[in-house]
Design an enzyme around this catalytic site. Structure first.
Site, PDB file in Angstrom:
ATOM      1  N   LYS A  13       0.842  -1.210   0.000  1.00 52.09           N
ATOM      2  CA  LYS A  13       0.000   0.000   0.000  1.00 52.09           C
ATOM      3  C   LYS A  13       0.878   1.262   0.000  1.00 52.09           C
ATOM      4  O   LYS A  13       0.628   2.197  -0.751  1.00 52.09           O
ATOM      5  CB  LYS A  13      -0.920   0.034   1.227  1.00 52.09           C
ATOM      6  N   ARG A  89      -9.731   1.342   8.849  1.00 49.20           N
ATOM      7  CA  ARG A  89      -9.399  -0.048   9.167  1.00 49.20           C
ATOM      8  C   ARG A  89     -10.533  -0.739   9.917  1.00 49.20           C
ATOM      9  O   ARG A  89     -10.420  -1.911  10.231  1.00 49.20           O
ATOM     10  CB  ARG A  89      -8.159  -0.076  10.066  1.00 49.20           C
ATOM     11  N   ARG A 128      11.682  -6.202   5.606  1.00 49.94           N
ATOM     12  CA  ARG A 128      11.352  -4.819   5.220  1.00 49.94           C
ATOM     13  C   ARG A 128      12.217  -3.792   5.950  1.00 49.94           C
ATOM     14  O   ARG A 128      12.442  -3.883   7.149  1.00 49.94           O
ATOM     15  CB  ARG A 128       9.879  -4.559   5.518  1.00 49.94           C
ATOM     16  N   ARG A 161      10.979  -1.389  11.232  1.00 53.61           N
ATOM     17  CA  ARG A 161       9.874  -1.043  12.118  1.00 53.61           C
ATOM     18  C   ARG A 161       9.809  -2.001  13.308  1.00 53.61           C
ATOM     19  O   ARG A 161       9.985  -3.208  13.144  1.00 53.61           O
ATOM     20  CB  ARG A 161       8.550  -1.098  11.349  1.00 53.61           C
ATOM     21  N   ARG A 172      -0.962  -8.664  13.603  1.00 56.48           N
ATOM     22  CA  ARG A 172      -1.481  -7.660  12.658  1.00 56.48           C
ATOM     23  C   ARG A 172      -2.322  -8.333  11.571  1.00 56.48           C
ATOM     24  O   ARG A 172      -3.332  -7.781  11.124  1.00 56.48           O
ATOM     25  CB  ARG A 172      -0.315  -6.855  12.053  1.00 56.48           C
TER      26      ARG A 172
HETATM   27  P1  AMP Z   1       0.630   0.590   9.116  1.00 59.46           P
HETATM   28  O1  AMP Z   1       1.832   1.435   8.925  1.00 59.46           O
HETATM   29  O2  AMP Z   1      -0.543   1.007   8.261  1.00 59.46           O
HETATM   30  O3  AMP Z   1       0.922  -0.892   9.009  1.00 59.46           O
HETATM   31  O4  AMP Z   1       0.148   0.846  10.619  1.00 59.46           O
HETATM   32  C1  AMP Z   1       0.977   0.518  11.719  1.00 59.46           C
HETATM   33  C2  AMP Z   1       0.144   0.430  12.988  1.00 59.46           C
HETATM   34  O5  AMP Z   1      -0.478   1.689  13.287  1.00 59.46           O
HETATM   35  C3  AMP Z   1      -1.017  -0.571  12.938  1.00 59.46           C
HETATM   36  O6  AMP Z   1      -0.618  -1.904  13.192  1.00 59.46           O
HETATM   37  C4  AMP Z   1      -1.930  -0.003  14.038  1.00 59.46           C
HETATM   38  O7  AMP Z   1      -1.427  -0.317  15.309  1.00 59.46           O
HETATM   39  C5  AMP Z   1      -1.769   1.505  13.849  1.00 59.46           C
HETATM   40  N1  AMP Z   1      -2.773   2.013  12.873  1.00 59.46           N
HETATM   41  C6  AMP Z   1      -2.524   2.499  11.630  1.00 59.46           C
HETATM   42  N2  AMP Z   1      -3.657   2.895  11.032  1.00 59.46           N
HETATM   43  C7  AMP Z   1      -4.657   2.640  11.909  1.00 59.46           C
HETATM   44  C8  AMP Z   1      -6.074   2.800  11.875  1.00 59.46           C
HETATM   45  N3  AMP Z   1      -6.689   3.269  10.786  1.00 59.46           N
HETATM   46  N4  AMP Z   1      -6.776   2.426  12.973  1.00 59.46           N
HETATM   47  C9  AMP Z   1      -6.176   1.964  14.073  1.00 59.46           C
HETATM   48  N5  AMP Z   1      -4.854   1.764  14.178  1.00 59.46           N
HETATM   49  C10 AMP Z   1      -4.089   2.096  13.100  1.00 59.46           C
END
Ligand code: AMP
Length: 215
Positions: A13, A89, A128, A161, A172
């Site tokens: 993404k 989400r 990653r 990360r 996740r």
């Molecule tokens: P990502 O970089 O999109 O994989 O997001 C990393 C982490 O941020 C996720 O595993 C969640 O803990 C938190 N997070 C990101 N976007 C959201 C969202 N829309 N709602 C809730 N938690 C989020």
């Protein structure tokens, strides 16, 4: 262009959001990137989000919606459009987004679901590496940087990360299936969903997304 990218972690993404920005000038709004910046800046929101992110859990809807609403309402987003990456989400977030966009008179063009099997996600996330500054994404095996630990594009340091650890990745994926897969169905029912095969090369995925939006 007003797009949402939905997909499990590691599906690409962020890579697609970056391509859409560099080629079409669409503003990427990545909730994960914004949370990580808040953590880095040691804000109250960052401190709260960190507790959830470290465990692979979702940050509560209320603060997440408020944070994203602020960014979506900005003039540059109204002007150039957006590509949402990582938000919404949950169904609650999707409903809140709909209210915000209705109020702004900015309907969505498409919701793109990028899909791959869990094994692909696991192997991609295991290697990653990301740039601390420009967000470029590398992989220790599939796409290593020219100089170890340094971004090819902007020479900034690279980082792994904290939530890209095996147990957190599994959590996740579970959270994705439970909370975010229903969001995909929500948009399918609205006739907005486009499904793209995330095993394809990034360029091919990009072309499929653009063709879908233009169709
Ligand atoms: P990502 O970089 O999109 O994989 O997001 C990393 C982490 O941020 C996720 O595993 C969640 O803990 C938190 N997070 C990101 N976007 C959201 C969202 N829309 N709602 C809730 N938690 C989020």
């Amino acid at each position: 262009m007003r797009l949402i990218l939905i997909g499990p972690p590691g599906v690409g993404k962020g890579t697609q959001a970056a391509l859409l920005e560099s080629r079409l000038g669409v503003k990427p709004l990545s909730s994960g990137v914004i949370f990580r910046a808040e953590i880095e800046a040691e804000t109250d929101l960052g401190r709260l989000a960190k507790r959830y992110i470290e465990h692979g859990e979702l940050v509560p809807n209320g603060v997440t919606i408020e944070m994203m609403a602020k960014r979506i309402r900005r003039d540059e987003v109204r002007k150039h459009g957006f590509v949402l990456d990582g938000f919404p989400r949950t169904i609650r977030q999707a409903e809140a987004l709909e209210e915000i966009l209705d109020e702004m008179g900015m309907p969505l063009d498409k919701v793109v679901s990028i899909e791959v099997d869990d094994e692909v996600v696991l192997s991609r996330l295991a290697g990653r590496i990301g740039c601390t500054k420009c967000g470029e994404i590398y992989h220790s095996v599939n796409k290593p940087p020219k100089r170890e630990g340094i971004c090819d594009k902007c020479n900034s340091p690279l980082f792994v990360r904290t939530d890209d650890q095996p147990e957190t990745i599994l959590e996740r994926l579970r959270v994705f299936r439970e909370n975010t897969a229903p969001v995909r169905d929500y948009y399918r029912e609205k006739g907005l969903l486009q499904v793209v095969d995330g095993r394809h090369e990034p360029e091919e995925v990009y072309q499929e997304i653009v063709a879908g939006v233009e169709a």
